[in-house]
Design an enzyme around this catalytic site. Sequence first.
Site, mmCIF file in Angstrom:
data_model
loop_
_atom_site.group_PDB
_atom_site.id
_atom_site.type_symbol
_atom_site.label_atom_id
_atom_site.label_comp_id
_atom_site.label_asym_id
_atom_site.label_seq_id
_atom_site.Cartn_x
_atom_site.Cartn_y
_atom_site.Cartn_z
ATOM 1 N N GLY A 1 0.839 -1.199 0.000
ATOM 2 C CA GLY A 1 0.000 0.000 0.000
ATOM 3 C C GLY A 1 0.873 1.247 0.000
ATOM 4 N N GLU B 1 -5.234 14.983 -4.138
ATOM 5 C CA GLU B 1 -5.979 14.015 -3.332
ATOM 6 C C GLU B 1 -5.801 14.294 -1.843
ATOM 7 O OE1 GLU B 1 -5.487 9.866 -4.267
ATOM 8 O OE2 GLU B 1 -6.025 9.217 -2.252
HETATM 9 C C1 LIG Z 1 -11.365 2.652 3.934
HETATM 10 C C2 LIG Z 1 -10.209 2.614 3.003
HETATM 11 C C3 LIG Z 1 -10.365 3.063 1.693
HETATM 12 C C4 LIG Z 1 -9.304 2.994 0.791
HETATM 13 N N1 LIG Z 1 -9.501 3.378 -0.522
HETATM 14 C C5 LIG Z 1 -8.514 3.148 -1.426
HETATM 15 C C6 LIG Z 1 -8.737 3.361 -2.816
HETATM 16 O O1 LIG Z 1 -9.817 3.793 -3.240
HETATM 17 N N2 LIG Z 1 -7.741 3.067 -3.697
HETATM 18 C C7 LIG Z 1 -6.529 2.602 -3.284
HETATM 19 O O2 LIG Z 1 -5.680 2.348 -4.110
HETATM 20 N N3 LIG Z 1 -6.280 2.397 -1.965
HETATM 21 C C8 LIG Z 1 -7.243 2.646 -1.031
HETATM 22 N N4 LIG Z 1 -7.006 2.422 0.308
HETATM 23 C C9 LIG Z 1 -5.702 1.928 0.725
HETATM 24 C C10 LIG Z 1 -4.882 2.911 1.537
HETATM 25 O O3 LIG Z 1 -4.432 3.963 0.722
HETATM 26 C C11 LIG Z 1 -3.739 2.121 2.184
HETATM 27 O O4 LIG Z 1 -4.319 1.285 3.179
HETATM 28 C C12 LIG Z 1 -2.684 3.026 2.816
HETATM 29 O O5 LIG Z 1 -1.962 3.720 1.827
HETATM 30 C C13 LIG Z 1 -1.683 2.230 3.680
HETATM 31 O O6 LIG Z 1 -1.184 1.121 2.982
HETATM 32 P P1 LIG Z 1 -1.229 -0.334 3.665
HETATM 33 O O7 LIG Z 1 -2.604 -0.571 4.145
HETATM 34 O O8 LIG Z 1 -0.624 -1.311 2.741
HETATM 35 O O9 LIG Z 1 -0.297 -0.191 4.938
HETATM 36 P P2 LIG Z 1 1.263 -0.487 4.997
HETATM 37 O O10 LIG Z 1 1.950 0.199 3.872
HETATM 38 O O11 LIG Z 1 1.458 -1.949 5.156
HETATM 39 O O12 LIG Z 1 1.654 0.253 6.344
HETATM 40 C C14 LIG Z 1 1.533 -0.350 7.650
HETATM 41 C C15 LIG Z 1 2.190 0.605 8.672
HETATM 42 O O13 LIG Z 1 3.575 0.744 8.337
HETATM 43 C C16 LIG Z 1 3.892 2.117 8.213
HETATM 44 N N5 LIG Z 1 4.913 2.346 7.195
HETATM 45 C C17 LIG Z 1 4.945 1.862 5.916
HETATM 46 N N6 LIG Z 1 6.010 2.353 5.259
HETATM 47 C C18 LIG Z 1 6.672 3.164 6.131
HETATM 48 C C19 LIG Z 1 7.836 3.969 6.068
HETATM 49 N N7 LIG Z 1 8.565 4.075 4.950
HETATM 50 N N8 LIG Z 1 8.215 4.670 7.176
HETATM 51 C C20 LIG Z 1 7.494 4.597 8.324
HETATM 52 N N9 LIG Z 1 6.369 3.864 8.451
HETATM 53 C C21 LIG Z 1 5.952 3.155 7.363
HETATM 54 C C22 LIG Z 1 2.579 2.773 7.808
HETATM 55 O O14 LIG Z 1 2.602 4.161 8.086
HETATM 56 C C23 LIG Z 1 1.580 2.005 8.652
HETATM 57 O O15 LIG Z 1 1.543 2.544 9.954
HETATM 58 C C24 LIG Z 1 -8.041 2.516 1.229
HETATM 59 C C25 LIG Z 1 -7.875 2.101 2.558
HETATM 60 C C26 LIG Z 1 -8.933 2.135 3.437
HETATM 61 C C27 LIG Z 1 -8.709 1.643 4.851
#
Ligand SMILES: Cc1cc2nc3c(=O)[nH]c(=O)nc-3n(C[C@H](O)[C@H](O)[C@H](O)COP(=O)(O)OP(=O)(O)OC[C@H]3O[C@@H](n4cnc5c(N)ncnc54)[C@H](O)[C@@H]3O)c2cc1C
Length: 385
Positions: free
Chosen positions: A132, A242
């Site tokens: 993500g 965004e």
């Molecule tokens: C309700 C909802 C709607 C959404 N809608 C969309 C959508 O329409 N389209 C779409 O594409 N996505 C969508 N998303 C996805 C959303 O953008 C991602 O969940 C978000 O970007 C985080 O990615 P992840 O869930 O993979 O978390 P991860 O990337 O796995 O992160 C987990 C934790 O690790 C931390 N972390 C990761 N990398 C680093 C770093 N380099 N330094 C420090 N900390 C870090 C993060 O901050 C977080 O606390 C949606 C999510 C939700 C919950």
Amino acid sequence: MKRVIFDSDHEQFRDSVIKFMQAEVAPFAEKWREEGSVPRELYRKAGAQGLLCTWADEKYGGAGIDDFRFEQIIIEENMRHGDVGFYINLHNDLVAPYVAKLGSEEQLDRWMPGIVSGEQILAVAMTEPSTGSDLAGMKTHAEDKGDHWLLNGAKTYISNGILSDLIIVAARTDPESRHGLSLLVVERGMEGFERGRKLAKMGLKAQDTAELFFNDVKVPKANMLGDPGQGFRYLARFLAQERLVAAIGFMATAQTAFDLTLDYVKERKAFGKPIGAFQNTRFKMASMRVELDAAQTYVDQLVLLLNAGELSAEDASGAKLLASELEGRVMDECVQLHGGAGYMEEYRISRMYTDARVSRIFAGTSEIMREIIGRSLGLDERKMS
Ligand SMILES: Cc1cc2nc3c(=O)[nH]c(=O)nc-3n(C[C@H](O)[C@H](O)[C@H](O)COP(=O)(O)OP(=O)(O)OC[C@H]3O[C@@H](n4cnc5c(N)ncnc54)[C@H](O)[C@@H]3O)c2cc1C
């Protein structure tokens, strides 16, 4: 505090948006939350009212308004008087701009009229089950097959995942390059495109967040937005807007929570007087008022910078970080000031608290926002060593 960025045209428009939200959204919102989705028809009604893509060219049915404050008003009043799960902001300000700004004449003619009328509902699919925050790590890929791209992969947490007709899918088209992504428009009904579960969430109950699957989907070449291999650059470019859009919404929900809590503490009595008469309540409300005014002023200023074409990625990240963190604190304080009532679903503040938890996660987490801002200060290990 009086907000100084709006004039009488904006305020007139705001009145009409409030009327729309009060008539077409608020009375049905509870039912839609139970159903897990708003109806498709709501987008058509918003289109008929002129609330979809006010900025779009008149030849596609838009009003051609080059002033983002009108979009800001739609977002704010949907949050206050409509429902946070109605993703009119995603449609208008997050996804439609990809089509409008990257699309060819042929693509604009094909898609923009339906986008502006609400016949075609939009989504953008970047996030995958295994990645993500690290968008460059995505696995969904498309192979060049001459007259089409063969798309394979899976996306998750996609907003409007069930309702959407046009989905902008980020996919790897250059396996050799970590940033070799492209943007493909997948259309409802394409063979091999399937939608998975409508995901059960802590909040945003009327939002149809879903999984999407692509199994040998033949996406015509004519459905690529912009140039192949430029997807990462495009995502970075559009993510700034965004994040400002997100911040506008978070400020509106935080302001709404403050207002309804102010009413509550004036009415609710304890120890023979309104709880608002306790110094603790007064101080908490006063601190929130000042923080909200300061953050709102920052967000409003960035809307003007966006209008001037000068919104930077780090400023937009700053607004998203500031507004989402403040929203979280405000929701928590407001639940506390409601006492036990704040934990009961029949009180709006309880729902607002769970709705708001995602604000620090989606559209880029708070940690990623800090990374972007930190790097803009020159604090980047690749450049410092
Ligand atoms: C309700 C909802 C709607 C959404 N809608 C969309 C959508 O329409 N389209 C779409 O594409 N996505 C969508 N998303 C996805 C959303 O953008 C991602 O969940 C978000 O970007 C985080 O990615 P992840 O869930 O993979 O978390 P991860 O990337 O796995 O992160 C987990 C934790 O690790 C931390 N972390 C990761 N990398 C680093 C770093 N380099 N330094 C420090 N900390 C870090 C993060 O901050 C977080 O606390 C949606 C999510 C939700 C919950």
